[in-house]
Design an enzyme around this catalytic site. Structure first.
Site, PDB file in Angstrom:
ATOM      1  N   GLY A 239       2.538  -0.875  -1.847  1.00 40.49           N
ATOM      2  CA  GLY A 239       1.456  -0.366  -1.011  1.00 40.49           C
ATOM      3  C   GLY A 239       1.655  -0.438   0.487  1.00 40.49           C
ATOM      4  CD  GLU A 278       4.525  -3.479  -9.248  1.00 41.16           C
ATOM      5  OE1 GLU A 278       3.586  -2.774  -8.825  1.00 41.16           O
ATOM      6  OE2 GLU A 278       4.536  -3.989 -10.374  1.00 41.16           O
ATOM      7  NE  ARG A 281       2.989   5.543   1.197  1.00 46.02           N
ATOM      8  CZ  ARG A 281       2.464   6.708   0.813  1.00 46.02           C
ATOM      9  NH1 ARG A 281       2.846   7.819   1.410  1.00 46.02           N
ATOM     10  NH2 ARG A 281       1.555   6.761  -0.147  1.00 46.02           N
ATOM     11  CE1 TYR A 321      -2.488  11.730  -2.787  1.00 46.71           C
ATOM     12  CE2 TYR A 321      -0.309  12.201  -1.904  1.00 46.71           C
ATOM     13  CZ  TYR A 321      -1.124  11.819  -2.951  1.00 46.71           C
ATOM     14  OH  TYR A 321      -0.554  11.524  -4.163  1.00 46.71           O
ATOM     15  CB  CYS A 349      -1.512  33.420  -2.416  1.00 43.45           C
ATOM     16  SG  CYS A 349      -3.026  34.309  -2.200  1.00 43.45           S
TER      17      CYS A 349
HETATM   18  C1  PLP Z   1       2.459   3.571  -6.833  1.00 49.49           C
HETATM   19  C2  PLP Z   1       2.624   2.150  -7.198  1.00 49.49           C
HETATM   20  C3  PLP Z   1       3.414   1.299  -6.418  1.00 49.49           C
HETATM   21  C4  PLP Z   1       4.100   1.742  -5.152  1.00 49.49           C
HETATM   22  O1  PLP Z   1       3.211   2.059  -4.137  1.00 49.49           O
HETATM   23  P1  PLP Z   1       3.795   2.308  -2.659  1.00 49.49           P
HETATM   24  O2  PLP Z   1       2.582   2.575  -1.856  1.00 49.49           O
HETATM   25  O3  PLP Z   1       4.686   3.489  -2.732  1.00 49.49           O
HETATM   26  O4  PLP Z   1       4.503   1.081  -2.254  1.00 49.49           O
HETATM   27  C5  PLP Z   1       3.568  -0.003  -6.830  1.00 49.49           C
HETATM   28  N1  PLP Z   1       2.971  -0.473  -7.968  1.00 49.49           N
HETATM   29  C6  PLP Z   1       2.188   0.329  -8.730  1.00 49.49           C
HETATM   30  C7  PLP Z   1       1.567  -0.233  -9.949  1.00 49.49           C
HETATM   31  C8  PLP Z   1       1.983   1.653  -8.379  1.00 49.49           C
HETATM   32  O5  PLP Z   1       1.214   2.433  -9.138  1.00 49.49           O
END
Ligand code: PLP
Length: 425
Positions: A239, A278, A281, A321, A349
């Site tokens: 995130g 995790e 981005r 977004y 279009c």
């Molecule tokens: C999408 C997602 C991420 C990665 O999110 P980023 O914003 O790209 O870091 C990590 N864990 C889970 C469970 C996700 O669904």
């Protein structure tokens, strides 16, 4: 930071001129910088304490096999959300012992596949998923390692569509449910419940919501341990956001990664558990650009529509977004050249097929190349063939070399995706 810079007024990806790639591969095309990906991964992994802790790259951000291979060779694991992603991670050489499986809607066959390959961890999101997993694993004589995804009721992120941690979002279970699930899982033959997971949203640039969510995770960890449960893994999700509004002369930004790592280690001080991360981005976002060629000009009183050969099917973030992307020319104009007002649009279009509005660029004519910056995450992975356009190709650059890591399909490939039923033939 990234490795897209001007040399002799021409944009380069590391040592290779973007002009050259566009001429040889055609446009539109995604270009990724291996050095940028490597740097982001290493900085993040070092900050959060790998190898004691673990980084699972969230491959939905960019799941090209070459990108996975590169990250896997650096030691990254993979956070996956489907059987297809697990198979791609394995195909890229990331071992099952470094793969976790997340997602709200895992099917029985997907769970069976994950258990069969010996996946490191399944992040369970509902009680019925727990029941299904235990059944599937028991039938195979296995006890699958799992954690339960909790919803801390703290949402965050750059847009409502990428906020996942509020109780109004579909993800994870409440803290009360988590306690009950731990008690229940203790008696299940197919599951070893080892801890907790969370993930509250994406494009988070401000740490307060993450801090609040992690503090709640810590409280839950302590209360579950007090009830006699084992919590040996805490998966803190991804995130962390990136700057999308980098000007051409961007130097360096605030060090979000180090602030984040310091916050995590403070929040979980004294909690002896393996931490998992995790990021998606953050690793690949500004390691990629989408290069497109101007096709036509459509002047209006207030702006000029610059119609380019990329479209919303190639990069959907602006349409989906309302995302902002910088637009850079491939050939830099003189500093003194006037800036003109453009709306940069694709050929589809739909009025949503717009990459940028009211953007000041040096004069851009049909045939000129531009780069839509910071397109390495949620770019190619979200592309489609809408309007029967060919999927956009991908190129990976490393130093002075580049390779096409996903070729542009042929029109025959596109047509052969479909079948005509015998009664129409
Ligand atoms: C999408 C997602 C991420 C990665 O999110 P980023 O914003 O790209 O870091 C990590 N864990 C889970 C469970 C996700 O669904």
């Amino acid at each position: 930071m990234h490795h897209f810079t001007y040399k002799n007024r021409t944009l380069h990806a590391e040592g290779v001129s973007v002009d050259k790639i566009a001429a040889e591969v055609g446009t539109p095309v995604y270009i990724y910088s291996a050095a940028t990906i490597e740097r982001h991964y290493k900085v993040f992994a070092a900050a959060v304490g790998v190898p004691k802790n673990r980084v699972y790259y969230a491959m939905k951000a960019n799941s090209n096999l070459a990108v996975l291979k590169l990250l896997g060779s650096l030691g990254a694991g993979a956070d996956t959300v489907s059987e297809g992603e697990i198979r791609k991670a394995l195909a890229a050489g990331i071992p099952a012992s470094r793969i976790v499986f997340s997602g709200v809607g895992k099917t029985e066959s997907e769970l069976a596949f994950a258990v069969d390959v010996g996946i490191y961890q399944i992040n369970i999101e509902t009680e019925s998923e727990l029941d299904l997993l235990s059944k599937v694993a028991t039938a195979r004589g296995k006890r699958q390692a799992a954690v339960i995804r909790v919803n801390p009721d703290v949402g965050a992120g750059g847009h409502a569509k990428i906020t996942t941690g509020s109780s109004e979002n579909k993800f994870g279970v409440s803290f009360d449910t988590a306690s009950r699930i731990f008690a229940k899982a203790a008696n299940m033959s197919g599951v070893r419940m080892l801890g907790l997971a969370t993930h509250i949203g994406s494009q988070i640039r401000e740490l307060s919501d993450l801090t609040a969510a992690f503090a709640r995770m810590r409280q839950l960890t302590e209360s579950l341990r007090a009830d006699g449960h084992t919590i040996e893994r805490l998966d803190l999700g991804g995130g962390l956001g990136i700057p999308y509004d980098i000007p051409e002369d961007f130097d360096h930004g605030p060090d979000l990664i180090h602030d984040y790592a310091a916050m995590v280690s403070k929040t979980f001080a004294g909690i002896d558990a393996e931490l998992g991360f995790e990021p998606g981005r953050l690793i690949v976002g500004n390691a990629g650009i989408l290069v497109t060629r101007a096709l036509h000009l459509n002047p209006r009183p207030h702006t000029t529509f610059l119609v380019v050969d990329a479209a919303m099917n190639d990069l959907v973030r602006p349409a989906m977004y309302e995302a902002y992307h910088e637009v850079w020319p491939i050939t830099q104009a003189d500093k003194s050249a006037p800036r003109l007002n453009y709306d940069i649009v694709g050929p589809i279009c739909e009025s949503g097929d717009t990459f940028a509005k009211n953007r000041k660029l040096s004069e851009t004519k049909p045939g000129d190349l531009i780069a839509i910056m910071t397109a390495g995450a949620y770019g190619a992975t979200m592309s489609s063939t809408y309007n029967s356009r060919l999927l956009v190709p991908e190129v990976l650059v490393s130093g002075n070399q580049y390779a096409v890591v996903r070729p542009r399909p042929s029109y025959d490939d596109l047509i052969n995706l479909d079948r005509i039923p015998s009664w129409l033939a």
